[in-house]
Design a protein around this motif. Structure first.
Motif, PDB file in Angstrom:
ATOM      1  N   MET A  91       0.836  -1.197   0.000  1.00 33.17           N
ATOM      2  CA  MET A  91       0.000   0.000   0.000  1.00 33.17           C
ATOM      3  C   MET A  91       0.872   1.249   0.000  1.00 33.17           C
ATOM      4  SD  MET A  91      -2.892  -1.138   2.799  1.00 33.17           S
ATOM      5  CE  MET A  91      -3.866   0.360   2.592  1.00 33.17           C
ATOM      6  N   THR A  92       0.481   2.248  -0.794  1.00 30.97           N
ATOM      7  CA  THR A  92       1.207   3.510  -0.785  1.00 30.97           C
ATOM      8  C   THR A  92       0.998   4.209   0.556  1.00 30.97           C
ATOM      9  OG1 THR A  92      -0.635   4.818  -1.642  1.00 30.97           O
ATOM     10  CG2 THR A  92       0.837   3.757  -3.269  1.00 30.97           C
ATOM     11  N   ALA A  93       1.817   5.223   0.797  1.00 31.56           N
ATOM     12  CA  ALA A  93       1.687   5.993   2.032  1.00 31.56           C
ATOM     13  C   ALA A  93       0.281   6.578   2.140  1.00 31.56           C
ATOM     14  CB  ALA A  93       2.737   7.098   2.065  1.00 31.56           C
ATOM     15  N   GLY A  94      -0.211   7.117   1.030  1.00 32.80           N
ATOM     16  CA  GLY A  94      -1.550   7.697   1.037  1.00 32.80           C
ATOM     17  C   GLY A  94      -2.629   6.680   1.322  1.00 32.80           C
ATOM     18  N   ALA A 126       3.565  14.796  -2.285  1.00 31.60           N
ATOM     19  CA  ALA A 126       3.944  13.871  -3.358  1.00 31.60           C
ATOM     20  C   ALA A 126       4.309  12.494  -2.823  1.00 31.60           C
ATOM     21  CB  ALA A 126       5.115  14.447  -4.155  1.00 31.60           C
ATOM     22  N   ARG A 127       4.659  12.420  -1.553  1.00 36.89           N
ATOM     23  CA  ARG A 127       5.016  11.133  -0.941  1.00 36.89           C
ATOM     24  C   ARG A 127       3.816  10.220  -0.784  1.00 36.89           C
ATOM     25  NH1 ARG A 127      10.182   9.741  -1.541  1.00 36.89           N
ATOM     26  NH2 ARG A 127      11.618  11.360  -0.837  1.00 36.89           N
ATOM     27  N   ALA A 128       2.627  10.736  -0.943  1.00 34.90           N
ATOM     28  CA  ALA A 128       1.415   9.919  -0.797  1.00 34.90           C
ATOM     29  C   ALA A 128       1.397   8.760  -1.780  1.00 34.90           C
ATOM     30  CB  ALA A 128       0.169  10.783  -0.985  1.00 34.90           C
ATOM     31  N   GLY A 129       2.052   8.908  -2.923  1.00 38.39           N
ATOM     32  CA  GLY A 129       2.056   7.849  -3.928  1.00 38.39           C
ATOM     33  C   GLY A 129       3.180   6.859  -3.797  1.00 38.39           C
ATOM     34  N   ASP A 130       4.041   7.010  -2.778  1.00 39.18           N
ATOM     35  CA  ASP A 130       5.192   6.123  -2.611  1.00 39.18           C
ATOM     36  C   ASP A 130       4.849   4.901  -1.765  1.00 39.18           C
ATOM     37  OD1 ASP A 130       6.791   7.795  -4.079  1.00 39.18           O
ATOM     38  OD2 ASP A 130       7.712   8.775  -2.350  1.00 39.18           O
TER      39      ASP A 130
END
Length: 262
Positions: A91-94, A126-130
């Motif tokens: 799962m991404t961070a978001g 932008a880190r939400a997609g990592d």
């Protein structure tokens, strides 16, 4: 008001008693440090508060009522030691943060809340997609904190949240903890074996040994003039302990303090 109270709490596994009638209160907007060596019962105390350890005696209350143990919006949230294992690597961070958000929020509101929470823990949106594998240890721990905050808790239990991080990153996370208390007014039980860390963030300190709290009081008092032999033993084990004074109770920059621990 958000007060988490442990009242004569006992935890047993078979014939082994891990917590022995422990009592402690985490006051509204307060950070209480819980310190002790490995195996002393610190983590068990936090796990008992969120239903992950069996309470065989006593009570754990939030504002005088039993702590709710089910549902997403639990008012007591726990952040674990290893930020990688506490996040789903698929799962991404978001997505991890969104999983803890209230179900009633629509898609746009959820995205806005994810962005807000990432900003709270000083991460770019932008880190939400990592995925977790693309984040550093410090970034993963920030995501774990954001995920805990997504449930809008009244109390956070932070279990050794800096121990798996590099020294320079530990300092940044500790400053974040202080910011969260100042900006959000959260109550927190901050668990650590590292007295230097607790010295920097905690208002009060409880010292745990063999399943019991042997000393408890304001940080300056407990770490500056300890009364119990076990507390003195922990302080004596600190590198550079002889250079400390009773007034050195939290004003030193965290990186400087933590370097003495490595």
């Amino acid at each position: 008001m958000s007060v988490l109270g442990f009242h004569d709490v006992r935890v047993r596994y078979g014939s082994h008693t891990v917590l022995k009638d422990v009592s402690l209160e985490v006051g509204d907007g307060e950070i209480v440090g819980l310190v002790g060596e490995s195996g002393s019962g610190k983590s068990t105390m936090a796990r008992a508060a969120v239903g992950l350890a069996p309470v065989t005696g006593g009570r754990i209350l939030l504002d005088g009522r039993p702590v709710p143990g089910r549902g997403r919006a639990r008012p007591v949230q726990m952040v674990f030691q290893d930020p990688y294992s506490s996040l789903d690597p698929r799962m991404t961070a978001g997505e991890s943060i969104a999983e803890a958000l209230p179900e009633r929020l629509g898609k746009q509101a959820r995205q806005e809340e994810i962005t807000r929470l990432l900003a709270l823990v000083h991460l770019d949106a932008a880190r939400a997609g990592d995925l977790p594998g693309r984040l550093s240890g410090g970034q993963r721990q920030r995501v774990a904190l954001a995920r805990a905050l997504a449930a809008r808790p009244e109390v956070i239990l932070a279990d050794e949240i800096t121990s798996a991080l590099d020294v320079s990153v530990q300092g940044a996370v500790l400053n974040l903890v202080r910011d969260m208390r100042r900006d959000l007014g959260l109550s927190m039980l901050f668990i650590s074996h590292n007295l230097a860390v607790v010295r920097y963030v905690a208002d009060r300190v409880a010292v745990m040994h063999d399943g019991e709290i042997v000393e408890h009081g304001p940080t300056a008092q407990v770490l500056g003039a300890p009364r119990h032999e076990y507390t003195r033993h922990l302080l004596a084990a600190l590198p550079g302990a002889g250079r400390r004074t009773s007034s050195d109770t939290g004003t030193t920059p965290p990186t400087s303090i933590l370097k003495e621990q490595t």
